[in-house]
Design a protein around this motif. Structure first.
Motif, short mmCIF file in Angstrom:
data_model
loop_
_atom_site.label_atom_id
_atom_site.label_comp_id
_atom_site.label_asym_id
_atom_site.label_seq_id
_atom_site.Cartn_x
_atom_site.Cartn_y
_atom_site.Cartn_z
N GLY A 1 43.11 -2.95 104.67
CA GLY A 1 43.85 -4.03 104.03
C GLY A 1 44.04 -3.85 102.54
N GLY A 2 43.23 -2.98 101.91
CA GLY A 2 43.39 -2.70 100.48
C GLY A 2 43.03 -3.87 99.60
N PRO A 3 43.69 -3.99 98.44
CA PRO A 3 43.35 -5.01 97.45
C PRO A 3 43.32 -6.43 98.05
CG PRO A 3 44.97 -3.52 96.54
CD PRO A 3 44.85 -3.19 98.00
N GLY A 4 42.21 -7.11 97.83
CA GLY A 4 42.07 -8.48 98.30
C GLY A 4 41.53 -8.61 99.70
N ALA A 5 41.68 -7.58 100.51
CA ALA A 5 41.24 -7.65 101.90
C ALA A 5 39.94 -6.89 102.14
CB ALA A 5 42.32 -7.09 102.83
N ALA A 6 39.65 -5.92 101.29
CA ALA A 6 38.45 -5.10 101.46
C ALA A 6 37.96 -4.66 100.09
CB ALA A 6 38.78 -3.87 102.33
N GLU A 7 36.68 -4.43 99.98
CA GLU A 7 36.08 -3.94 98.74
C GLU A 7 36.50 -2.49 98.49
OE1 GLU A 7 34.06 -5.55 96.47
OE2 GLU A 7 34.57 -7.34 97.63
N VAL A 8 36.68 -2.16 97.24
CA VAL A 8 36.98 -0.77 96.88
C VAL A 8 35.80 0.09 97.34
CG1 VAL A 8 37.31 0.82 94.95
CG2 VAL A 8 38.40 -1.42 94.90
#
Length: 136
Positions: A108-115
């Protein structure tokens, strides 16, 4: 698919796919001539896009020339509407970093999962006004 490329995953609707903006001028700068992949980092990013992990845009310059291989991960539409801002990376190159990027984008990338930990040291702190101007 060739043996060195994974098969494409199930397609997601475009609005659910995070975006990537990469600097066309510095893509491949970090590894330079030592990158074993023809086309280098730009080719890795193209493969991510072709395999459905992200929508890719190359721009002429992101005005971070001293940082090499600058890549901006843009949130998918729903995350953007929720106020999530893009995540900027510097010196993002090579197979390992690109694999970490792909896994994060597919989650999910930004906002959906931690880096992922493998990319955390590559994050460039940004302000919202700079992000808006560069990725609008």
């Amino acid at each position: 698919m060739t043996a060195d490329r994974p098969s494409p995953r199930r397609a997601r609707p475009a609005e659910d796919v995070p975006g990537l903006t990469a600097c066309a001028l510095c893509a491949g700068e970090t590894a330079g001539g030592s990158d074993p992949l023809p086309g280098g980092q730009a080719e890795r990013l193209r493969r991510l896009a072709a395999d459905g992990a992200a929508r890719l845009t190359f721009v002429d310059c992101l005005d971070e020339c001293e940082r090499g291989d600058v890549v901006v991960a843009r949130p998918c539409s729903s995350q953007r509407r929720a106020g999530v801002v893009p995540v900027w990376f510097e010196r993002l190159s090579g197979d390992d970093a690109t694999a970490d990027l792909e896994g994060w984008l597919r989650a999910g990338g930004p906002g959906a999962a931690e880096v992922p930990a493998g990319l955390a040291d590559l994050v460039l702190p940004r302000t919202a006004d700079v992000d808006e101007a560069a990725t609008a």
